[in-house]
Scaffold this motif. Structure first.
Motif, short mmCIF file in Angstrom:
data_model
loop_
_atom_site.label_atom_id
_atom_site.label_comp_id
_atom_site.label_asym_id
_atom_site.label_seq_id
_atom_site.Cartn_x
_atom_site.Cartn_y
_atom_site.Cartn_z
N GLY A 155 0.81 -1.22 0.00
CA GLY A 155 0.00 0.00 0.00
C GLY A 155 0.84 1.25 0.00
O GLY A 155 0.49 2.26 -0.64
N GLY A 191 -3.97 2.57 -2.35
CA GLY A 191 -2.98 2.88 -1.32
C GLY A 191 -3.62 2.94 0.05
O GLY A 191 -3.11 2.36 1.03
N PHE A 244 -4.88 -0.66 1.25
CA PHE A 244 -3.81 -1.60 1.58
C PHE A 244 -3.05 -1.20 2.84
O PHE A 244 -2.48 -2.04 3.53
N THR A 245 -3.02 0.08 3.12
CA THR A 245 -2.27 0.53 4.30
C THR A 245 -3.15 0.65 5.54
O THR A 245 -2.67 1.07 6.59
#
Lengths: 306, 378, 489
Positions: free
Chosen positions: C78, C115, C118-119
């Motif tokens: 991410g 991003g 995923f983070t």
């Protein structure tokens, strides 16, 4: 509609092919209608009218004339109006014998109208006559159709073959018949009409190049032997059967005249039950098949039918 | 002596059924006639179809706005999807004779309700001497010709429009149909053509192109050549349907069919355009252009703006067909085409149409529901 | 007209399959996907070889990998996606434009979402807690009253993905990885890009990582029998998209496999009398512009109580504003023709065209309009506004096909919440937040992670008194003494 093939015979022993169409159940006093297609038309070409009449309770006899196209004896090359008249008489007598009743109504197309008048002038049991594009002056109509007045020519001036509405006709028999019986003349029509006490009607297109509305009106005025009705159709052309939308309107009127019992000018078209679109189409195709199979059968038998 | 008058026949009927060959008249003459016929139809549907009248009202178009040929594009048109979801009638419901659907195998189908007059007009144009067919059917009559139908008979075609239309060709000549149930009886059809070529002057094989292709494969597979010569004619229509992947371009199709059936001339192969929402057949001429009769106004629209495009520009094919009485046949179609006005290469004046391709349907592939499920009552 | 009519060849993009985290390039046969008239995508054919390689993958690959390792790896992926310099991200943005017709802004927004998702390591742990009851349950036995329960992955999950909402692919994959499943991402012909970009970004970070090897990306046409077999032999199927796609996946799903359907759904908005027209309209504009209404949470209809004109004016402005913020997807000529046809259909049905922007359009449904089923929604930022005297009237238009109901002002929801729930809606949110799935919220009536695990319970022994009993559980003695009713309270 149930259609069966019958044979009638002219006084000279020639075979007239007849189709009898009747409702599944019909009243004992169901109108008997004898119907004749015009020149160059077969009895299957008037199937939609037969379908409509049968749908409204009538028993319909159709025939192909002798010396004509269709299933009867002879070839159109030798066509005469007298042959057509004899065929009509044969069909009428067959209807009377089969139904065991005298009263018959006539529906005639185009040239067959002349034959109908001539028959009815001598047959008091013809109850009424309805015509579609009914010819009243045969001589003039044939002149219009062929483009020249062949009937007034000397015999030796006649061509060997006369193309009429897509068919090769030997002009001599027609010329001779016309000279001997005056059957195509306007005067004969008037004489016949004067002798007919039954109601007579004619549906004529205002734009018909072969039958003039004014001529018909005059003929009915001059031949005022009984009720006479001219129905003017605001259409063009002589072959009204080609326009199915017009045919449905005409059919409604024709059927009301053919099956009614009161004065023709009071007939109610609203009372007529019209055949469905699909029924007309089906009948047309079925009758073509019947026609073809009878032609094949006739060939197999070695019959002189076309 | 009594005289009575019957109601006059409409102009559209006199053109559809009359003897007049409009192709003998100039492009301008045809355009004037088209204006009159389509405007009359527009007035009829405005007067007889409340839904359409309301739509036209919202669009701000009345019959008075249609004064010139150029005004015909102003007639409000319906996307075919309208007929997929609702009944749009310009006649009382009891006058409807049949309800036709398209022949697709999946998805929602259009349902077109036709009355007797509308059907009669379609039948009326299907005659061998109609200018609609150019000279393709010259010399054809019911005694010298036979039709081999690679489709169901009329009674078996049910409400499927294309099959029904093809079966109506039986009016012109005796027909044998070789789709029974879901089976195409190829061998029997080929045998019939062989027999008929001996007995008849003209033999017509009619059907969608993919079945004609199957027919040709059957002929080739049989090993015995079929000598079509100048007696065998192939009349296609309806497109490639779910066999789109097998589509041949026209040149290749003609070559394959011409060789398989030993046709004297590739011009013996012709295609017809029609769709369930359209009440007229547009028949191809010798130059593979589909001729538009004067009762149909055909033009294209820019797919981006939906504005009418000039002659010859490819766009969304649109029709206004005056022969439809029972429903407003003012359509935004589902094809990309070019429409041209002028004298065709075949020498006939008028409007012609060249089909480019079928429009691809919705490409929506998200998870948004686009057609709502039934709303519950409570 | 389009490129083929103009004679220009469509651009071509050659993409691989990913099988078990490895690139699979077809030696021979290929599949060509034509995404409208925008480009041609060439993919390997889905052959018996591909299928046998997928069948050979270890379905328990992630079973023993700690959740923290999975989440940590995803987090690293991410972080790459969060960087505007990341080449995979740049390529993804370019491909979304080329293949899906996205605007650069909308494609950037999608990359941002990847991003962010995923983070979101903390959110992921919360998700496990909320949906599975414990964030430890996939790693160890967790006390659950008189039992110890351990959740295991179902095994191999096949995702039948949608073609027009990239974030669905991201969410679908994350859910499967979070539950330690291996995934076969069956891409839609309309979007072969997103799943491949994700898988390639995993490979680029660490090709040997078990998470990377747990991901397979392939495409097969609907009628492909090998593909159907693959679905039949899957332990779980997650199906997104059209009714036909979901139905077909369901029919192919094995009898014992878990099936998780997403779609199709539609969403609507309720604007009450007290709403600020500007704020409400901007919320509708956002919810109708994102994904050009292709998502199930996209607002298609708005029911407006009270004065209509100020709202319409603001909505027109809002839709235009969003055309700048997130420019609409580039449509092919066929898609435009289709859109115009559907909008014309709305007009025929009685809808009054209030305004059009460069893509967006507003139709107002008068009282007599017949904008009811089966009228097809045009989508592509077409908002149908229905004036109502009371928001209660909107309830007649709500059924189980409605996923999200967005409301403004927020306080009016108290009045309608229960009635909407009875009518089987899935979510109720504030206008403008349709795409934000809050932690703890549900998705189409489900807690989807539960469908992707199998639970094993390790239950208490006889010596532990069952709840309601004050002595050990000795069933023989209980039967002999006929004391069942006496000992169980």
């Amino acid at each position: 509609m149930k259609t069966e093939r019958l044979d009638a015979w002219t006084s000279e022993g020639r075979r007239v092919a007849v189709w009898r169409s009747a409702p599944e159940d019909f009243a004992p006093d169901a109108p008997i209608v004898v119907m004749s297609p015009g020149f160059a038309r077969r009895m299957r070409d008037v199937g939609s009218i037969a379908l409509c009449l049968v749908g409204n309770g009538a028993i319909v006899y159709r025939f192909d004339s002798i010396d004509h196209i269709g299933l009867s004896d002879g070839d159109i090359r030798n066509f005469t109006l007298t042959g057509m008249r004899q065929s009509m008489i044969a069909a009428i007598e067959l209807a009377r014998a089969t139904e065991n009743r005298r009263g018959v109504r006539l529906v005639a197309m185009s040239l067959a109208n002349l034959a109908a008048y001539q028959v009815a002038a001598e047959d008091k049991d013809i109850e009424r006559i309805m015509a579609l594009s009914g010819v009243v002056d045969g001589h003039r109509t044939i002149t219009e159709v062929t483009g020249r007045d062949y009937l007034s020519m000397a015999r030796e001036e006649l061509p060997a073959i006369l193309p009429v509405m897509g068919h090769d006709v030997d002009p001599v028999p027609l010329w001779t018949d016309s000279r001997e019986t005056r059957c195509l003349s306007y005067e004969r029509t008037i004489r016949s009409l004067k002798a007919i006490s039954a109601p007579v009607a004619n549906c004529v297109a205002e734009g018909d190049p072969w039958v003039d509305v004014g001529e018909c009106t005059t003929a009915y005025t001059d031949g005022d032997g009984g009720e006479r009705l001219v129905i003017k159709l605001p259409y063009s052309g002589h072959d009204l059967g080609r326009n199915p939308v017009a045919v449905m309107t005409i059919l409604e009127r024709m059927a009301s005249l053919a099956i009614g019992n009161g004065p023709m000018h009071d007939a109610d078209p609203q009372a007529v039950l019209m055949p469905t679109f699909d029924a007309v189409l089906e009948a047309r195709i079925a009758e073509r098949q019947q026609d073809f199979s009878e032609q094949r059968a006739a060939k197999t038998e070695g019959s002189p039918a076309v | 002596m009594f005289t009575q008058n019957l109601a006059p026949v409409s102009l559209i009927d006199s053109v559809v059924f009359g003897d007049h060959d409009w192709l003998e008249n100039s492009v301008e003459w045809q355009a004037d006639l088209r204006l009159e016929l389509v405007r009359e139809a527009f007035a009829h549907h405005l007067a007889s179809c409340p839904q359409y009248a309301s739509f036209a009202d919202r669009k701000g178009v009345t019959a008075e706005h249609i004064q010139t040929v150029d005004d015909l594009v102003r007639i409000p048109q319906l996307p075919t999807s309208v007929f997929k979801r609702q009944r749009v009638l310009s006649v009382p419901p009891d006058e409807i004779v049949m309800n036709f659907t398209s022949s697709g195998t999946s998805g929602t189908k259009s349902v077109i309700h036709r009355d007797g007059v509308t059907l009669h007009r379609l039948c009326g144009m299907m005659r061998s001497d109609s200018p609609l067919f150019g000279n393709y059917l010259d010399g054809m009559d019911e005694t010298n010709s036979t039709i081999i139908n690679l489709g169901p008979s009329r009674s078996d075609s049910g409400n499927v429009w294309f099959s029904y239309v093809m079966s109506l060709l039986e009016q012109m000549a005796p027909m044998q149909s070789y789709v029974v149930g879901s089976d195409l009886l190829l061998k029997e059809a080929v045998d019939d053509v062989r027999r008929s070529l001996v007995e008849m002057d003209k033999v017509f094989v009619v059907g969608p192109p993919f079945l004609v292709s199957d027919f040709c494969q059957e002929v080739i597979g049989a090993g015995a050549p079929l000598e079509g010569g100048d007696s065998l004619f192939v009349f296609t229509g309806g497109g490639w349907k779910n066999r789109e992947s097998e589509r041949m371009d026209r040149h290749e199709f003609n070559k394959v069919v011409g060789e398989a059936l030993s046709l004297a001339d590739p011009l013996q192969i012709r295609d017809v355009f029609n769709q369930v929402e359209l009440n007229t057949l547009l028949v191809e001429c010798e130059h593979h252009r589909k001729h538009v009769p004067p009762w149909v106004h055909a033009f294209t629209r820019d797919p981006v703006t939906f504005e009418p495009l000039p002659d010859g520009e490819a766009g969304v094919l649109c029709f206004s067909d005056a022969t439809a009485k029972s429903y407003p046949c003012f359509l935004v179609g589902d094809d990309v085409a070019r429409v041209l006005s002028g004298v065709c290469d075949c020498g006939r004046p008028g409007v012609t149409m060249e089909l480019v391709r079928r429009l691809r349907g919705s490409s929506h592939a998200g998870c948004a529901e686009t057609i709502r499920s039934t709303v519950q009552a409570d | 007209m389009n490129q083929s009519e103009e004679g220009k060849p469509a651009p071509r993009l050659k993409l691989p399959f990913i099988v078990g985290g490895k690139r699979y390039v077809a030696p021979g046969e290929q599949q060509v996907l034509r995404t409208e008239d925008r480009c041609e995508v060439i993919l390997p054919a889905f052959t018996a070889d591909v299928k046998s390689k997928i069948d050979g993958l270890d379905r328990n690959l992630l079973r023993d990998v700690p959740i923290q390792d999975i989440i940590a790896f995803l987090n690293r992926v991410g972080r790459n996606w969060r960087s505007s310099e990341y080449s995979r991200r740049r390529l993804f943005i370019a491909q979304l434009q080329m293949v899906l017709g996205y605007s650069e802004e909308a494609a950037e927004h999608e990359a941002d979402w990847i991003g962010v998702l995923f983070t979101s390591h903390a959110r992921m742990l919360d998700l496990l807690d909320i949906e599975l009851g414990s964030r430890f349950i996939l790693d160890e036995w967790v006390r659950s009253d008189e039992a110890m329960v351990h959740a295991y992955p179902v095994g191999r999950v096949t995702h039948v993905l949608p073609g027009n909402v990239p974030s669905s692919t991201v969410i679908s994959l994350l859910r499967a990885l979070l539950t330690k499943n291996i995934s076969v991402l069956k891409v839609a012909s309309g979007d072969p890009v997103t799943a491949l970009s994700l898988a390639l970004s995993l490979i680029e970070l660490d090709a040997s990582h078990p998470v990377t090897r747990a991901v397979t990306v392939a495409y097969w046409p609907e009628d492909n029998e090998l593909g159907a077999e693959l679905i039949r032999s899957s332990d779980g199927v997650v199906a997104w998209g059209s009714a036909i796609a979901v139905q077909r996946a369901k029919e192919r799903c094995g009898a014992e496999a878990s099936f998780t359907p997403f779609g199709p759904k539609r969403s609507l908005a309720l604007v009450g009398r007290g709403a600020d027209p500007h704020k409400a309209a901007l919320g509708v504009a956002h919810d109708a512009s994102l994904y050009d209404q292709a998502a199930c949470f996209s607002v298609q209809e708005v029911f407006v109580e009270g004065d209509l004109e100020p709202f319409l004016t603001e909505l027109d402005a809002g839709l235009r504003r969003y055309e700048s913020l997130l420019p609409p997807r580039k449509l092919s000529t066929d898609e435009l023709a289709y859109l115009n046809g559907r909008r014309l259909d709305q007009e025929f049905a009685g809808g009054k065209l209030y305004a059009t922007a460069s893509r967006a359009a507003i139709f107002v449904a008068p009282a007599d309009a017949q904008l009811d089923p089966p009228l097809e929604a045009p989508l592509q930022r077409t908002v149908i506004v229905r004036p109502v005297k009371d928001l209660v009237e909107a309830l007649a238009h709500v059924d189980e096909g409605v996923q999200t109901v967005a409301v403004a002002p927020w306080d009016v929801i108290a009045e309608h919440r229960d009635e909407l729930a009875k009518r089987r809606v899935s979510r109720i949110v504030e206008l403008g937040l349709n795409n934000v799935f809050r932690i703890g919220g549900t998705h189409d009536g489900m807690r989807p992670l539960q469908r992707l695990v199998r639970y094993v319970s390790h239950e208490a022994p006889a010596r532990e008194f069952p709840k309601g009993m004050v002595l050990p559980l000795d069933q023989t003695k209980i039967l002999e003494n006929k004391s069942f009713q006496d000992v169980v309270f």
